[in-house]
Design an enzyme around this catalytic site. Structure first.
Site, PDB file in Angstrom:
ATOM      1  N   LEU A  47       0.594  -1.253   0.059  1.00 54.04           N
ATOM      2  CA  LEU A  47      -0.259   0.024   0.145  1.00 54.04           C
ATOM      3  C   LEU A  47       0.805   1.442  -0.146  1.00 54.04           C
ATOM      4  O   LEU A  47       0.484   2.732   0.553  1.00 54.04           O
ATOM      5  CB  LEU A  47      -0.871  -0.272   1.667  1.00 54.04           C
ATOM      6  CG  LEU A  47      -1.870  -1.172   1.509  1.00 54.04           C
ATOM      7  CD1 LEU A  47      -2.687  -1.069   2.122  1.00 54.04           C
ATOM      8  CD2 LEU A  47      -2.655  -1.292  -0.178  1.00 54.04           C
ATOM      9  N   ARG A  85       2.325   3.663  -2.312  1.00 54.05           N
ATOM     10  CA  ARG A  85       1.247   4.585  -3.370  1.00 54.05           C
ATOM     11  C   ARG A  85       0.730   5.452  -2.240  1.00 54.05           C
ATOM     12  O   ARG A  85       0.233   6.509  -3.049  1.00 54.05           O
ATOM     13  CB  ARG A  85       0.279   3.373  -4.274  1.00 54.05           C
ATOM     14  CG  ARG A  85       0.311   4.541  -5.360  1.00 54.05           C
ATOM     15  CD  ARG A  85       1.187   4.992  -6.090  1.00 54.05           C
ATOM     16  NE  ARG A  85       0.526   6.218  -7.261  1.00 54.05           N
ATOM     17  CZ  ARG A  85       0.765   8.022  -6.531  1.00 54.05           C
ATOM     18  NH1 ARG A  85       0.330   7.714  -5.701  1.00 54.05           N
ATOM     19  NH2 ARG A  85       0.003   8.903  -7.611  1.00 54.05           N
ATOM     20  N   ASP A 100       5.455  -6.270   1.509  1.00 60.12           N
ATOM     21  CA  ASP A 100       6.608  -5.283   1.333  1.00 60.12           C
ATOM     22  C   ASP A 100       7.571  -6.504   0.345  1.00 60.12           C
ATOM     23  O   ASP A 100       8.872  -7.160   0.845  1.00 60.12           O
ATOM     24  CB  ASP A 100       7.284  -4.090   1.864  1.00 60.12           C
ATOM     25  CG  ASP A 100       8.152  -3.656   1.375  1.00 60.12           C
ATOM     26  OD1 ASP A 100       8.802  -3.815   0.588  1.00 60.12           O
ATOM     27  OD2 ASP A 100       8.111  -2.309   1.807  1.00 60.12           O
ATOM     28  N   ARG A 138       6.366   3.880  -9.910  1.00 59.80           N
ATOM     29  CA  ARG A 138       5.878   3.456 -11.780  1.00 59.80           C
ATOM     30  C   ARG A 138       5.687   5.044 -12.172  1.00 59.80           C
ATOM     31  O   ARG A 138       5.844   5.418 -13.346  1.00 59.80           O
ATOM     32  CB  ARG A 138       4.424   3.035 -11.757  1.00 59.80           C
ATOM     33  CG  ARG A 138       3.983   3.904 -11.102  1.00 59.80           C
ATOM     34  CD  ARG A 138       1.905   3.675 -11.746  1.00 59.80           C
ATOM     35  NE  ARG A 138       0.942   4.037 -10.952  1.00 59.80           N
ATOM     36  CZ  ARG A 138       0.730   5.142 -10.937  1.00 59.80           C
ATOM     37  NH1 ARG A 138       1.117   5.720 -12.385  1.00 59.80           N
ATOM     38  NH2 ARG A 138      -0.560   5.678 -10.982  1.00 59.80           N
ATOM     39  N   THR A 179       8.653  -1.229 -19.437  1.00 59.40           N
ATOM     40  CA  THR A 179       8.588   0.426 -20.642  1.00 59.40           C
ATOM     41  C   THR A 179       8.758   0.414 -21.593  1.00 59.40           C
ATOM     42  O   THR A 179       9.872  -0.356 -21.864  1.00 59.40           O
ATOM     43  CB  THR A 179       8.503   1.497 -18.778  1.00 59.40           C
ATOM     44  OG1 THR A 179       8.466   2.689 -19.938  1.00 59.40           O
ATOM     45  CG2 THR A 179      10.396   1.228 -18.617  1.00 59.40           C
ATOM     46  N   SER A 211      15.183   8.583 -17.052  1.00 58.19           N
ATOM     47  CA  SER A 211      14.958   8.518 -15.831  1.00 58.19           C
ATOM     48  C   SER A 211      15.959   7.733 -15.366  1.00 58.19           C
ATOM     49  O   SER A 211      15.560   6.491 -15.695  1.00 58.19           O
ATOM     50  CB  SER A 211      13.190   8.605 -15.661  1.00 58.19           C
ATOM     51  OG  SER A 211      12.607   7.678 -16.054  1.00 58.19           O
ATOM     52  N   TYR A 213      13.446   6.144 -12.461  1.00 58.67           N
ATOM     53  CA  TYR A 213      12.387   5.221 -13.147  1.00 58.67           C
ATOM     54  C   TYR A 213      12.845   4.008 -14.425  1.00 58.67           C
ATOM     55  O   TYR A 213      12.915   2.994 -14.246  1.00 58.67           O
ATOM     56  CB  TYR A 213      10.931   5.701 -13.194  1.00 58.67           C
ATOM     57  CG  TYR A 213      10.164   4.357 -13.998  1.00 58.67           C
ATOM     58  CD1 TYR A 213       9.709   3.572 -13.513  1.00 58.67           C
ATOM     59  CD2 TYR A 213       9.768   4.872 -15.290  1.00 58.67           C
ATOM     60  CE1 TYR A 213       8.219   2.639 -13.177  1.00 58.67           C
ATOM     61  CE2 TYR A 213       8.952   3.543 -15.726  1.00 58.67           C
ATOM     62  CZ  TYR A 213       8.562   3.227 -14.768  1.00 58.67           C
ATOM     63  OH  TYR A 213       7.476   1.662 -15.476  1.00 58.67           O
ATOM     64  N   HIS A 214      13.149   4.225 -15.419  1.00 62.39           N
ATOM     65  CA  HIS A 214      13.319   3.851 -17.138  1.00 62.39           C
ATOM     66  C   HIS A 214      14.727   3.040 -16.213  1.00 62.39           C
ATOM     67  O   HIS A 214      14.909   2.366 -16.574  1.00 62.39           O
ATOM     68  CB  HIS A 214      13.627   4.609 -17.933  1.00 62.39           C
ATOM     69  CG  HIS A 214      12.134   5.155 -18.196  1.00 62.39           C
ATOM     70  ND1 HIS A 214      11.895   6.743 -18.008  1.00 62.39           N
ATOM     71  CD2 HIS A 214      11.081   4.502 -18.926  1.00 62.39           C
ATOM     72  CE1 HIS A 214      11.379   6.923 -18.716  1.00 62.39           C
ATOM     73  NE2 HIS A 214       9.977   5.926 -18.793  1.00 62.39           N
ATOM     74  N   LYS A 254      14.272  -0.022 -14.872  1.00 64.35           N
ATOM     75  CA  LYS A 254      13.064  -1.310 -15.460  1.00 64.35           C
ATOM     76  C   LYS A 254      14.372  -2.119 -16.077  1.00 64.35           C
ATOM     77  O   LYS A 254      14.711  -3.306 -16.725  1.00 64.35           O
ATOM     78  CB  LYS A 254      12.203  -0.581 -16.413  1.00 64.35           C
ATOM     79  CG  LYS A 254      11.216  -0.048 -15.994  1.00 64.35           C
ATOM     80  CD  LYS A 254      10.104  -1.108 -15.088  1.00 64.35           C
ATOM     81  CE  LYS A 254       8.769  -0.105 -14.527  1.00 64.35           C
ATOM     82  NZ  LYS A 254       8.375  -1.733 -13.775  1.00 64.35           N
ATOM     83  N   LEU A 273      -2.102  12.249 -20.908  1.00 67.46           N
ATOM     84  CA  LEU A 273      -3.576  12.242 -21.617  1.00 67.46           C
ATOM     85  C   LEU A 273      -4.559  13.244 -20.172  1.00 67.46           C
ATOM     86  O   LEU A 273      -5.524  13.985 -19.982  1.00 67.46           O
ATOM     87  CB  LEU A 273      -3.844  11.188 -22.073  1.00 67.46           C
ATOM     88  CG  LEU A 273      -3.664  10.867 -23.355  1.00 67.46           C
ATOM     89  CD1 LEU A 273      -3.879   9.134 -23.802  1.00 67.46           C
ATOM     90  CD2 LEU A 273      -4.562  12.005 -24.107  1.00 67.46           C
ATOM     91  N   ASN A 274      -4.284  12.235 -19.032  1.00 67.22           N
ATOM     92  CA  ASN A 274      -5.492  12.841 -17.785  1.00 67.22           C
ATOM     93  C   ASN A 274      -4.732  14.128 -17.272  1.00 67.22           C
ATOM     94  O   ASN A 274      -5.775  14.345 -17.307  1.00 67.22           O
ATOM     95  CB  ASN A 274      -4.583  11.783 -16.414  1.00 67.22           C
ATOM     96  CG  ASN A 274      -4.914  10.356 -16.617  1.00 67.22           C
ATOM     97  OD1 ASN A 274      -5.962  10.119 -17.539  1.00 67.22           O
ATOM     98  ND2 ASN A 274      -5.046  10.135 -15.163  1.00 67.22           N
ATOM     99  N   ARG A 324      11.836  17.742 -18.179  1.00 63.36           N
ATOM    100  CA  ARG A 324      12.594  16.558 -18.523  1.00 63.36           C
ATOM    101  C   ARG A 324      14.323  16.078 -19.120  1.00 63.36           C
ATOM    102  O   ARG A 324      13.448  17.736 -20.021  1.00 63.36           O
ATOM    103  CB  ARG A 324      11.912  15.326 -19.471  1.00 63.36           C
ATOM    104  CG  ARG A 324      10.393  15.090 -19.000  1.00 63.36           C
ATOM    105  CD  ARG A 324       9.891  14.507 -19.104  1.00 63.36           C
ATOM    106  NE  ARG A 324       8.781  13.441 -18.464  1.00 63.36           N
ATOM    107  CZ  ARG A 324       8.204  12.767 -18.221  1.00 63.36           C
ATOM    108  NH1 ARG A 324       8.275  11.598 -18.773  1.00 63.36           N
ATOM    109  NH2 ARG A 324       6.807  12.483 -17.922  1.00 63.36           N
ATOM    110  N   GLU A 346      15.544  15.978 -22.014  1.00 66.44           N
ATOM    111  CA  GLU A 346      15.234  14.972 -23.187  1.00 66.44           C
ATOM    112  C   GLU A 346      14.898  15.593 -25.286  1.00 66.44           C
ATOM    113  O   GLU A 346      15.182  16.807 -24.635  1.00 66.44           O
ATOM    114  CB  GLU A 346      13.848  14.126 -23.023  1.00 66.44           C
ATOM    115  CG  GLU A 346      12.961  15.302 -23.392  1.00 66.44           C
ATOM    116  CD  GLU A 346      11.260  14.681 -23.252  1.00 66.44           C
ATOM    117  OE1 GLU A 346      11.663  13.166 -23.349  1.00 66.44           O
ATOM    118  OE2 GLU A 346      10.508  14.857 -22.799  1.00 66.44           O
TER     119      GLU A 346
END
Length: 425
Positions: free
Chosen positions: A50, A52, A91, A118, A162, A200, A202-203, A206, A260-261, A343, A345
């Site tokens: 939990l 997040r 966890d 994420r 990703t 990043s 994060y990336h 991955k 989009l959001n 960013r 980029e």
């Protein structure tokens, strides 16, 4: 015969997605429903700490959609379907002994691994968030792989990766699904992982996941499917739409909100859409229901024992950010504003992505269109009173240069005026 699916997650806030079922039995897991042969019964367990929800507290910004407690969500699912989803508060990154015991006890046929921080912007927010992202994501993945080996249960690991592991437009052509054919010195032909080019922290985690998968597959024969996913859009699937208690998260803030959001949230408020840089960034997109379909396909088509890591590009289409902004502006009448990009980029990039392997398995993608936007617009209009408008602007920067550029961009930011009724909240 009993088949078991573990869904490892950082939050049960995105819960159940729909798929067809064989033999009259419906099975569901976090963000996917699993269809297997009629001779199998499916036990679904969500493993989640939990965290997040704790990040929501840290950022001072909740999901736009109200999210009920896990107990309420799982009880609603049982009430609606008669099916039980088990929940284990654990966890994955820090409680290895408990994870190993769970694997030895349950001996799952499949594990869907979503238990990673994420958000790329959050991973760049500061040293604390960078370290947390690496510690949580890499340790969680490694703990899972080690537990699979120790449990000796031949579990198929399905990992949500990703598209960002490839970089964007750095291949010089179509991005293949994970591997590329190369000619080594001396004219030797070989197949290697597509070179990593993360954008990043994060990336980067991955990319590190991908190397761990290669090692454990080669060394211990662990079966892995790595799903290189694009940006997810849409809020609910037909199953989560059955009851408001099951609704998925809708993040609109500058750290967790997808482009989009953010745009659709701003349009609902009558606030100019914030396009970063030139808006020439091309990204891959996929609808949330298609995400569920792809996970189902991956689970139902595992690599055979002895095969290498399977990699799919979980993408329906690619679009430029400014084109999406134009689409939403045309649909809503709300203009766009261009801000300094937080960013590090390229200002413009091309992106051509192969998804032939998923299509060969029957995947027919849902494409961005005005009718489907209506679903998300309904959500933003219904819950817009829960929005904190100032949270939509970028609050994390890739480096000091980008932060200074944003500071100098104050005039453009101040031009994003909030309607009086909104600003007074």
């Amino acid at each position: 015969m009993k088949a078991v699916l573990l869904a490892l997650a950082l939050s049960t806030d995105a819960l159940i997605a729909p798929q067809r079922s064989f033999g009259g039995a419906r099975r569901a897991a976090k963000s996917s429903a699993v269809t297997m042969s009629a001779s199998k019964k499916i036990l679904v367990t969500i493993v989640d700490n939990l965290s997040r929800r704790n990040i929501d507290t840290e950022l001072g910004c909740d999901s736009l959609t109200p999210i009920t407690h896990p107990e309420v969500r799982l009880e609603a699912w049982k009430e609606l379907t008669g099916k039980t989803i088990h929940f284990e508060n654990l966890d994955v990154a820090t409680e290895y002994d408990r994870l190993e015991l769970l694997m030895k006890t349950v001996r799952p046929d499949s594990v869907v691994h979503f238990a990673e921080q994420r958000a790329a912007p959050y991973s760049q927010k500061g040293a604390k968030q960078k370290r947390y992202t690496v510690d949580n994501n890499v340790c969680g993945t490694h703990n899972l792989l080690a537990a699979v080996v120790e449990a000796d249960c031949n579990t198929h690991v399905v990992h949500l990766g990703t598209m960002g592991v490839y970089g964007y437009g750095t291949s010089g052509g179509e991005i293949p699904e994970g591997y590329i054919d190369v000619i080594l010195p001396g004219g030797r032909e070989s197949k290697i992982l597509h070179p990593a080019y993360p954008g990043s922290v994060y990336h980067t985690t991955k990319c590190l996941d991908a190397l761990l998968f290669q090692f454990y597959n080669k060394n211990d024969g662990v079966r892995v499917t790595d799903l290189h996913q694009g940006i997810v859009w849409g809020t609910n699937t037909p199953l989560t739409g059955m009851d408001e208690r099951l609704t998925n998260r809708f993040d609109y803030d500058g750290d967790y909100g997808t482009v989009l959001n953010r745009f659709l949230m701003q349009a609902a408020l009558g606030v100019p859409l914030t396009v970063y840089g030139t808006g020439g960034q091309t990204r891959g997109f996929i609808h949330v229901t298609d995400t569920a379909k792809c996970i189902e396909l991956a689970i139902n088509n595992p690599p055979a024992e002895g095969e290498g890591v399977e990699i799919f590009n979980q993408v329906a289409e690619t679009r430029r950010v400014r084109d999406i902004a134009e689409m939403i502006s045309s649909n809503t009448g709300v203009p766009a504003r261009f801000l300094a990009n937080p960013r590090q980029e390229a200002a413009e990039n091309e992106l051509d992505v192969s998804n032939r392997k998923f299509r060969a398995l029957g995947f027919e993608p849902t494409l961005l269109n005005d009718k489907l936007f209506e679903e998300v617009q309904d959500v933003t209009n219904k819950y817009k009173d829960r929005c904190i408008p100032t949270k939509i602007l970028p609050a994390s920067f890739w480096n000091k240069k980008r932060a200074l550029a944003a500071e100098a961009d104050g005039e453009a930011r101040s031009d994003i005026k909030l309607p009086e009724a909104v600003a007074s909240r």
